[in-house]
Design a protein around this motif. Structure first.
Motif, PDB file in Angstrom:
ATOM      1  N   GLU A  64      20.715 -11.961 -14.337  1.00  0.00           N
ATOM      2  CA  GLU A  64      21.506 -13.072 -13.779  1.00  0.00           C
ATOM      3  C   GLU A  64      20.861 -14.427 -14.066  1.00  0.00           C
ATOM      4  OE1 GLU A  64      23.533 -10.918  -9.892  1.00  0.00           O
ATOM      5  OE2 GLU A  64      22.713 -12.936  -9.674  1.00  0.00           O
ATOM      6  N   ARG A 123      28.772  -8.718  -7.197  1.00  0.00           N
ATOM      7  CA  ARG A 123      27.997  -7.880  -8.121  1.00  0.00           C
ATOM      8  C   ARG A 123      28.663  -6.518  -8.222  1.00  0.00           C
ATOM      9  NH1 ARG A 123      23.199  -9.466  -4.589  1.00  0.00           N
ATOM     10  NH2 ARG A 123      22.514 -11.407  -5.546  1.00  0.00           N
ATOM     11  N   LYS A 141      21.587 -15.360 -17.570  1.00  0.00           N
ATOM     12  CA  LYS A 141      22.965 -15.806 -17.731  1.00  0.00           C
ATOM     13  C   LYS A 141      23.131 -17.253 -17.263  1.00  0.00           C
ATOM     14  CE  LYS A 141      25.611 -12.050 -17.153  1.00  0.00           C
ATOM     15  NZ  LYS A 141      26.201 -11.168 -16.114  1.00  0.00           N
TER      16      LYS A 141
END
Lengths: 594, 75
Positions: free
Chosen positions: A118, A423, A121
């Motif tokens: 994450e 998620r 990203k």
């Protein structure tokens, strides 16, 4: 034996990391100085047997929430060789405080920056050597969900197990004083973490715009709950029936031939006592697995916190919070997993209050009794209305109980929750959770349930020279003895015996009526319809609805609250309330001439 | 000066005071509520329910009673 404590903030994937490294070897354990269950696992690490303990997620080592004091008391009472700190890499700016706080205790630490995928990203990059140097501890990036970096993290942990570490007494001394950490943390973040101009939270925001919509949010929530409910019970019911079928087959083909020459009291004890007890426990397994498969999805996806947001306005008035509402709804399927699910609530008082109201939810087992009784005593036109009114009574008793007890279990915990980004939980995560919860239920509740089933068997079968479940048995005598109490609510001796059976599980009430009246199916319905009028039947149903749902629920209440006093309170309150409601109904109906 | 409960969805402000006892203060501080930080109200739940706010990259929900404790100033 060496001991590693796993620390981290909530929602950082600390438990995911724990499950990944412990596999299925984790056990629930009790620890000195604290009153909650913690998961622990033993692993072989660098030649040592190492015990790794998953401490509750906390925001602040020096905070005052229930979980924060659990962690402190654990460290003050148990020797710890190494602290492994799991933080969310993309929120490191505010989470680093915890690492510094643990470090300040003098414990050897390693820091794991989780959710490396994450962070990547979002374009966050870390100067790991720089951070390592400033923190004076190893820092590693991992993805607990996908497993990246986890074996390396364990290897690193093994390297630091032999280091000098403070004793619990020294830590106790340390925890008295503290501060200056906040400034240090800001300085480190400023010099070692680089942020892009804007994080891309667009997807989560877009989903939230629909799911938390002022008008559509609540209907979507109820639709989602309904679907999950349907999923659990359409899959669970055939599985339960399959287990019951297999157990019956084993009984008829193996146990009964085996015991046919044994004395009848012995085969009764083995078959109707112990074997039925095992069957009662087994019947819950599919529902618990399915429930936690679904709940793990709801919880780990981030939707549970959002559900709390949607229904909090209503629940706050009852002294409960939004998460309690989700569990209460689930209780309408089965009380046992709903009670276990309250573990997501961090405040003990709020959790106790929720656990007090869940057993009043009209679960699917009680529904079976009501379907039978309404079919017996009411016309097909009246029956659905009667059922509906029972659901309404169930809701009313929940509200009443919450309002009466909210003062006693008032929660000082402020309602402030982080909304994590959505998620996708991995199947492994989901499966491990379901399996762990079942094992927890089996180890903690099965003995209690089997003993209870044995007790009821004994009550309804002794003395052995009278027919089982007749007025001459101990249960029958109790029924007669209770007549002054039960007559005013319209419950006769035979129904009283059924209520004693119903204490084990509501599923067996209809079966118990068949034994008590010595009739089956339509014949049973006809006799009951002539012996009881609708007012008596309704009073019996109200009593059945409100008094203790089943032994498994009691066992779960005791385990989850860790308090026999609380279990007794729930037991006595529901019995008392059942009697009062039935009494008011019965006497009013009779006074009105019915 | 006004408090966080009065802030309309879609608008933002700067935290200029937190009036809370020790435990609430610690909890708020750990979630990123600090003086000088920018805070945005994303939405409010129906029936006077909780507020959904954003501080930096963290989304938080809190009840109106807690939001009243947080003083803000809008430029």
């Amino acid at each position: 034996m060496k001991r590693i404590a796993l620390l981290g903030m909530p929602n950082t994937g600390k438990s995911t990391f724990f499950n990944r490294v412990s596999g299925a070897s984790a056990r629930v354990g009790n620890w000195p100085g604290i009153t909650v269950d913690l998961m622990a696992a033993k692993l072989l690490l660098g030649g040592h047997i190492v015990e790794i303990i998953d401490l509750p997620g906390i925001y602040d080592l020096h905070g005052f929430s229930d979980d924060e004091s659990v962690v402190r008391h654990f460290l003050e009472n148990n020797d710890v060789d190494l602290a492994v700190i799991v933080l969310n890499g993309s929120q490191i700016d505010r989470q680093l405080s915890l690492a510094l706080q643990v470090k300040a205790l003098g414990l050897p630490c390693i820091l794991l920056l989780n959710m490396s995928d994450e962070a990547k990203k979002s374009g966050i990059t870390f100067n790991l050597p720089g951070m390592q140097q400033q923190l004076q501890m190893p820092v590693m990036q991992i993805s607990a969900k996908h497993g990246n970096g986890c074996p390396e993290a364990l290897k690193e942990a093994a390297r630091h197990l032999a280091e000098q570490h403070p004793s619990p007494a020294e830590i106790r001394e340390q925890l008295k004083n503290d501060d200056t950490i906040e400034n240090q943390m800001e300085a480190i973040v400023k010099s070692t973490v680089h942020y892009p101009a804007q994080l891309d939270d667009l997807v989560t925001s877009r989903i939230d715009r629909v799911l938390l919509h002022p008008w559509f949010g609540l209907p979507l929530f109820f639709a989602a709950m309904y679907l999950l409910f349907q999923l659990i019970f359409t899959l669970g019911t055939p599985l339960q029936e399959g287990i019951a079928w297999a157990l019956d087959l084993f009984r008829a083909d193996v146990l009964e031939p085996l015991l046919q020459h044994a004395p009848s009291w012995f085969s009764g004890l083995m078959l109707d006592g112990i074997y039925n007890g095992i069957g009662t426990v087994a019947a819950f397994i599919p529902i618990i697995v399915l429930f936690f498969l679904v709940m793990t999805m709801v919880e780990d996806s981030g939707y549970l916190s959002r559900a709390a947001f949607l229904v909090d306005a209503l629940m706050a008035k009852m002294g409960l919070d939004g998460r309690g509402f989700v569990m209460m709804l689930m209780g309408f399927g089965c009380n046992v997993p709903a009670l276990m699910g309250t573990r997501v609530m961090r405040s003990r008082n709020m959790r106790l209050l929720t656990m007090l109201v869940i057993p009043l939810s009209l679960c699917s087992a009680r529904l079976q009794v009501f379907l039978f009784m309404t079919a017996t005593l009411f016309t097909p036109k009246q029956a659905p209305l009667v059922l509906f009114s029972l659901y309404m009574v169930s809701f009313a008793t929940i509200f009443l109980t919450a309002i009466i007890y909210k003062g006693r279990y008032s929660s000082t915990e402020p309602f402030i929750l982080e909304l994590p980004p959505y998620r996708f939980p991995t199947p492994r995560q989901i499966w491990l959770r379901g399996w762990q919860e079942v094992r927890h239920f089996l180890t903690r509740a099965s003995k209690f349930i089997i003993i209870g089933v044995l007790l009821v068997w004994a009550l309804t079968n002794f003395p052995s020279d009278v027919p089982a479940a007749s007025a001459g048995t101990i249960a029958g005598m109790i029924g007669t003895w209770l007549a002054p109490v039960l007559n005013p609510v319209g419950i006769d001796g035979q129904l009283a015996i059924a209520l004693i059976f119903g204490f084990v599980a509501k599923e067996i009430v209809v079966g118990a009526l068949a034994v008590i009246y010595g009739l089956q199916g339509d014949a049973l319905m006809q006799v009951m319809a002539t012996k009881l009028d609708w007012v008596q039947g309704m009073s019996f149903m109200l009593f059945t609805l409100i008094y203790t749902p089943c032994l498994s629920t009691i066992a779960t209440l005791k385990n989850e609250s860790k308090s026999i006093g609380f279990m007794m309170l729930s037991l006595l309150w529901s019995l008392g309330l059942a009697w009062v409601v039935s009494f008011v109904f019965y006497q009013t109906a009779r006074a009105l001439g019915y | 000066m006004s408090d966080l409960s009065q802030l309309q969805p879609g608008t933002h402000a700067v935290i200029c005071g937190i009036d809370a006892d020790e435990s609430l203060f610690q909890r708020l501080a750990a979630l990123g509520f600090r003086i000088g930080k920018k805070i945005e109200v994303i939405r409010r739940a129906s029936f006077n329910g909780p507020l959904h706010v954003r501080i930096g990259t963290t989304d938080i929900i809190l009840r109106i009673t807690e939001a009243r404790r947080i003083q803000i100033s809008q430029q």
